[in-house]
Design an enzyme around this catalytic site. Structure first.
Site, PDB file in Angstrom:
ATOM      1  N   HIS A  24      -4.293   3.098  -7.126  1.00 57.24           N
ATOM      2  CA  HIS A  24      -5.451   2.736  -6.313  1.00 57.24           C
ATOM      3  C   HIS A  24      -6.694   2.512  -7.171  1.00 57.24           C
ATOM      4  O   HIS A  24      -7.552   1.691  -6.826  1.00 57.24           O
ATOM      5  CB  HIS A  24      -5.706   3.790  -5.232  1.00 57.24           C
ATOM      6  CG  HIS A  24      -4.963   3.519  -3.965  1.00 57.24           C
ATOM      7  ND1 HIS A  24      -3.623   3.817  -3.812  1.00 57.24           N
ATOM      8  CD2 HIS A  24      -5.356   2.932  -2.804  1.00 57.24           C
ATOM      9  CE1 HIS A  24      -3.227   3.434  -2.603  1.00 57.24           C
ATOM     10  NE2 HIS A  24      -4.259   2.889  -1.974  1.00 57.24           N
ATOM     11  N   HIS A  38      -6.312  -0.951  -8.372  1.00 54.82           N
ATOM     12  CA  HIS A  38      -6.705  -1.836  -7.260  1.00 54.82           C
ATOM     13  C   HIS A  38      -8.210  -2.045  -7.267  1.00 54.82           C
ATOM     14  O   HIS A  38      -8.707  -3.172  -7.151  1.00 54.82           O
ATOM     15  CB  HIS A  38      -6.278  -1.240  -5.916  1.00 54.82           C
ATOM     16  CG  HIS A  38      -7.025  -1.831  -4.743  1.00 54.82           C
ATOM     17  ND1 HIS A  38      -8.280  -1.382  -4.367  1.00 54.82           N
ATOM     18  CD2 HIS A  38      -6.718  -2.838  -3.895  1.00 54.82           C
ATOM     19  CE1 HIS A  38      -8.711  -2.099  -3.337  1.00 54.82           C
ATOM     20  NE2 HIS A  38      -7.786  -2.984  -3.034  1.00 54.82           N
ATOM     21  N   ASP A  55       0.838  -1.194   0.000  1.00 53.71           N
ATOM     22  CA  ASP A  55       0.000   0.000   0.000  1.00 53.71           C
ATOM     23  C   ASP A  55       0.877   1.249   0.000  1.00 53.71           C
ATOM     24  O   ASP A  55       0.630   2.215  -0.736  1.00 53.71           O
ATOM     25  CB  ASP A  55      -0.909  -0.026   1.230  1.00 53.71           C
ATOM     26  CG  ASP A  55      -2.064   0.958   1.136  1.00 53.71           C
ATOM     27  OD1 ASP A  55      -2.422   1.378   0.021  1.00 53.71           O
ATOM     28  OD2 ASP A  55      -2.628   1.307   2.191  1.00 53.71           O
ATOM     29  N   HIS A  92      -5.499  -5.617   0.524  1.00 52.31           N
ATOM     30  CA  HIS A  92      -5.522  -4.336  -0.193  1.00 52.31           C
ATOM     31  C   HIS A  92      -4.148  -3.981  -0.758  1.00 52.31           C
ATOM     32  O   HIS A  92      -3.994  -3.697  -1.941  1.00 52.31           O
ATOM     33  CB  HIS A  92      -6.006  -3.241   0.774  1.00 52.31           C
ATOM     34  CG  HIS A  92      -5.900  -1.852   0.247  1.00 52.31           C
ATOM     35  ND1 HIS A  92      -6.843  -1.285  -0.587  1.00 52.31           N
ATOM     36  CD2 HIS A  92      -4.954  -0.885   0.438  1.00 52.31           C
ATOM     37  CE1 HIS A  92      -6.493  -0.049  -0.884  1.00 52.31           C
ATOM     38  NE2 HIS A  92      -5.353   0.218  -0.278  1.00 52.31           N
TER      39      HIS A  92
END
Length: 360
Positions: free
Chosen positions: A254, A257, A171, A271
């Site tokens: 992101h 993602h 992350d 995540h």
């Protein structure tokens, strides 16, 4: 556009910190309420109780039921009112912390979050992810301020499964590259303005810390140790990445993602594991130098982050499914539109396929 940086009022990190938690809480309120799930209560409950006893402070503890949902938030709001709590403390994982943030916001009392893992940069942020009682995504709650205090007990965090710490590195890995893209595009950050030089510097320091200490920290945690490298990575995963993403901006990594959640084969991933691959895709999308892409690939391989779709559970490349991922990544309002150039689904599809083969 005004430059804005936002952050928790206080960030505290140290080994065995929860044994001294009451020392920090006593300046914030006299009727604290702690929420933690069953597992975390068993892990640190007695330590926390002893700390408050030593400071001669009353303490109410409530078991968090596991889902950051409207009914759970309302249940704890009612308990806060009954106990006349004047500070809320969330100890545990992201859903516990997000619930504490929501309760603090609605009760207008200080919020303290104490993560027991360092798997994302969410603890420092001014938002909560709200789910239905059944666990489906419902909404984001955006708050006018960040938590009043974030407390990181490195002994507890170093004792968690190493995969969680590595996911946090994944992350954090995107922070610098998304901040860089956002600076070039001039788009508004989650803090509501343009990034400050300070936020950009923290984003860059986050990346530098990962490269320098990531592998050392992983090895230490695998062997049950809390070293200086572990301390540095916990700070990078949580504080540096947290301020970096919120006040410097998100971009393609992101969004990709979020697109990858369309693939059922990827649902088992954390995540940060998906964000790490999203970072590689972003670098391909912006045609970054191969030297930079290879540095990121080498880092991911060294700590065990996925570098291709096969490692993420995708056995065969189905172009129709990958097209769905690309389209979801480019949905209206997605952060991929913070990139310094227009991005279409066909560009993302090409970048996903290219990143996959580079990472094989």
């Amino acid at each position: 556009m005004d430059k804005i940086i936002i952050s928790p009022s206080k960030y505290v990190q140290g080994e065995g910190l929860l044994s001294n938690i009451a020392h920090y809480i006593k300046t914030m309120g006299s009727q604290p309420l702690v929420i933690a799930d069953d597992f975390v209560t068993g892990l640190v409950g007695e330590t926390v109780k002893q700390s408050f006893k030593q400071q001669d402070l009353p303490l109410a503890m409530e078991i968090f039921h596991g889902e950051c949902s409207r009914p759970e938030i309302e249940r704890i709001i009612d308990i806060c009112a009954q106990k006349k709590a004047d500070v809320i403390i969330g100890i545990g994982g992201g859903k516990t912390l997000d619930t504490a943030k929501a309760v603090g916001y609605y009760r207008k009392i200080p919020v303290v979050v104490a993560p027991t893992i360092a798997s994302t940069d969410a603890p420092t942020s001014a938002l909560s992810v709200i789910y239905t009682p059944e666990g489906e995504f419902s909404e984001y709650l955006i708050y006018p301020k960040n938590p009043d205090m974030v407390m990181m007990d490195t002994k507890i965090i170093a004792g968690a499964p190493v995969r969680l710490l590595v996911a946090g590195m994944g992350d954090a890995l995107s922070t610098y590259f998304e901040a860089r893209a956002n600076r070039l595009s001039g788009k508004t950050t989650m803090a509501g303005g343009a990034p400050t030089r300070a936020a950009q510097a923290l984003a860059k320091l986050c990346y530098e810390t990962l490269l320098e200490d990531g592998l050392k920290a992983k090895v230490a945690v695998e062997n049950g140790c809390c070293s200086k490298a572990v301390e540095n990575i916990i700070e990078a995963n949580t504080y540096l990445s947290g301020i970096g993403f919120e006040s410097s901006g998100l971009a393609a990594a992101h969004a990709i993602h979020n697109g990858l959640t369309k693939l059922e084969e990827c649902h088992h991933l954390y995540h940060g594991e998906k964000v790490a691959f999203g970072t590689l895709v972003q670098l391909v999308l912006e045609n970054a130098p191969m030297s930079e892409i290879n540095t990121v690939l080498d880092f991911c391989r060294s700590v065990g982050l996925p570098t291709n779709l096969h490692m993420m559970g995708v056995k065969e490349l189905n172009m129709a499914k990958l097209q769905e991922v690309a389209q979801a990544s480019c949905a209206e309002g997605e952060t991929i539109h913070n990139m310094p150039f227009p991005v279409a689904a066909k560009d993302v599809l090409a970048a996903i396929v290219t990143a996959h083969h580079l990472g094989c």
